[in-house]
Design a protein around this motif. Structure first.
Motif, PDB file in Angstrom:
ATOM      1  N   GLU A 283       0.844  -1.185   0.000  1.00 32.65           N
ATOM      2  CA  GLU A 283       0.000   0.000   0.000  1.00 32.65           C
ATOM      3  C   GLU A 283       0.883   1.241   0.000  1.00 32.65           C
ATOM      4  O   GLU A 283       1.902   1.289   0.706  1.00 32.65           O
ATOM      5  N   GLY A 284       0.506   2.234  -0.798  1.00 33.16           N
ATOM      6  CA  GLY A 284       1.270   3.471  -0.872  1.00 33.16           C
ATOM      7  C   GLY A 284       0.381   4.624  -1.298  1.00 33.16           C
ATOM      8  O   GLY A 284      -0.747   4.439  -1.755  1.00 33.16           O
ATOM      9  N   ARG A 285       0.898   5.824  -1.165  1.00 33.78           N
ATOM     10  CA  ARG A 285       0.111   7.018  -1.485  1.00 33.78           C
ATOM     11  C   ARG A 285       0.084   7.276  -2.987  1.00 33.78           C
ATOM     12  O   ARG A 285       0.962   6.851  -3.741  1.00 33.78           O
ATOM     13  N   GLY A 286      -0.945   8.010  -3.404  1.00 35.25           N
ATOM     14  CA  GLY A 286      -1.016   8.469  -4.783  1.00 35.25           C
ATOM     15  C   GLY A 286      -0.038   9.603  -5.028  1.00 35.25           C
ATOM     16  O   GLY A 286       0.537  10.174  -4.092  1.00 35.25           O
ATOM     17  N   LEU A 287       0.145   9.957  -6.291  1.00 35.15           N
ATOM     18  CA  LEU A 287       1.099  10.997  -6.659  1.00 35.15           C
ATOM     19  C   LEU A 287       0.460  12.381  -6.596  1.00 35.15           C
ATOM     20  O   LEU A 287      -0.748  12.535  -6.748  1.00 35.15           O
ATOM     21  N   THR A 288       1.307  13.379  -6.386  1.00 37.24           N
ATOM     22  CA  THR A 288       0.898  14.778  -6.454  1.00 37.24           C
ATOM     23  C   THR A 288       1.836  15.497  -7.411  1.00 37.24           C
ATOM     24  O   THR A 288       2.831  14.936  -7.885  1.00 37.24           O
ATOM     25  N   SER A 289       1.543  16.751  -7.668  1.00 41.10           N
ATOM     26  CA  SER A 289       2.391  17.519  -8.579  1.00 41.10           C
ATOM     27  C   SER A 289       3.821  17.616  -8.068  1.00 41.10           C
ATOM     28  O   SER A 289       4.775  17.716  -8.862  1.00 41.10           O
ATOM     29  N   ALA A 290       4.016  17.548  -6.758  1.00 42.80           N
ATOM     30  CA  ALA A 290       5.360  17.632  -6.192  1.00 42.80           C
ATOM     31  C   ALA A 290       6.221  16.437  -6.595  1.00 42.80           C
ATOM     32  O   ALA A 290       7.457  16.534  -6.605  1.00 42.80           O
ATOM     33  N   ASP A 291       5.574  15.323  -6.943  1.00 42.35           N
ATOM     34  CA  ASP A 291       6.325  14.126  -7.303  1.00 42.35           C
ATOM     35  C   ASP A 291       6.917  14.204  -8.709  1.00 42.35           C
ATOM     36  O   ASP A 291       7.759  13.381  -9.073  1.00 42.35           O
TER      37      ASP A 291
END
Length: 316
Positions: A283-291
């Motif tokens: 399990e992991g987080r979704g991406l954001t623009s910072a990625d």
């Protein structure tokens, strides 16, 4: 499982994912939606799983004859699998009350953390037994279940020693940063996990093949976890990939309207381990623009993990 895709993507883009619908579970008990009662393991390597079925009938299921998994080297060598006696010992010993004689010598569980855990213990020989329950058959593309079988909780039995299967998963931007995606690899004992053949829909044709199931959390599908995809791990690398793109529902689904991209706040990937090893997940987080700033470094990881997988090369 679905191998072909029906997607709306930019011209010149080919999606290399493999989509799948539920396949036959290798080491799940035949009864679903059961109420667990007990797990007993004797010094002979026999386990008795006792549960109450949805119709109220109590069953004592005897299982034996398997531990860990074979690596996929020779298709002529069968993958390990349990022998089952759903009559509590009548099939093996011609004694329907044999299950009563199984003296539980299993100690409290001290092994690695497992998802969907119902019960687990450590046998006298140092091996582990576990039962896990999860909804493997949920419909894909975030659809609400419309068949009872799609909501069923399967009960999976495992027996192993040593390290668990290793599930690696990474989130990244795909197709020039247009979409979010996942890629990863399933290995066991240092070797890729894969089957030797599959149907055109992506169902394994042997007990070596495995499908990974992708869930997305708080997406356009709705609040909470929704099943996005099922993906056949690729031969011979044990790798897989998926992009969250517009998709055409599969035949037989309630609607044939295009489904929107469904990136979520978090992602979850679940897979049955090879042979009779446990179900494992990531399990992991979704991406954001910072990625986006780290896109170059994750591309290096992609090249290392996905080496030799031509079907996923387009998602680099």
């Amino acid at each position: 499982m679905r191998r072909g895709l029906r997607l709306l993507v930019p011209l010149g883009v080919i999606i290399a994912c493999t989509f799948a619908a539920p396949a036959l579970a290798s080491e799940a008990l035949t009864d679903t939606n059961v109420t667990f009662k007990s797990l007993a393991v004797n010094t002979k390597g026999e386990a008795v799983v006792t549960y109450t079925r949805s119709d109220g009938k109590v069953r004592h299921v005897l299982a034996w004859g398997a531990v860990n998994a074979n690596t996929p080297v020779d298709p002529a060598v069968r993958q390990v699998r349990f022998k089952w006696d759903y009559a509590g010992g009548w099939g093996k010993y011609r004694n329907a009350s044999y299950w009563k004689r199984v003296k539980n010598t299993c100690a409290p569980y001290d092994g690695p953390e497992l998802p969907y855990l119902v019960a687990a213990c450590k046998a006298a020989d140092g091996t582990y037994w576990a039962l896990q329950s999860w909804q493997r058959g949920l419909p894909l593309l975030g659809f609400d279940p419309w068949k009872p079988s799609q909501t069923a909780y399967e009960l999976h039995l495992s027996h192993w020693s040593g390290d668990l299967p290793k599930l690696e998963v990474y989130a990244h931007w795909t197709y020039g940063g247009s979409w979010q995606g996942l890629f990863g690899r399933l290995t066991y004992a240092g070797s890729p996990v894969h089957g030797f053949g599959s149907t055109g829909e992506g169902n394994p044709l042997d007990r070596y093949g495995r499908n990974v199931y992708v869930d997305t959390f708080n997406s356009v599908y709705g609040a909470g976890w929704r099943r996005e995809s099922g993906i056949l791990v690729h031969k011979p690398t044990g790798t897989f990939c998926h992009s969250f793109v517009p998709q055409k529902p599969f035949p037989g689904y309630p609607s044939q309207e295009m489904r929107p991209p469904a990136p979520g706040e978090r992602y979850r990937v679940t897979v049955m381990g090879p042979g009779v090893t446990p179900v494992v997940d990531w399990e992991g987080r979704g991406l954001t623009s910072a990625d986006r700033a780290s896109a170059a470094s994750i591309t290096e990881v992609f090249d290392a993990v996905m080496a030799g997988d031509a079907r996923c090369a387009g998602e680099r």
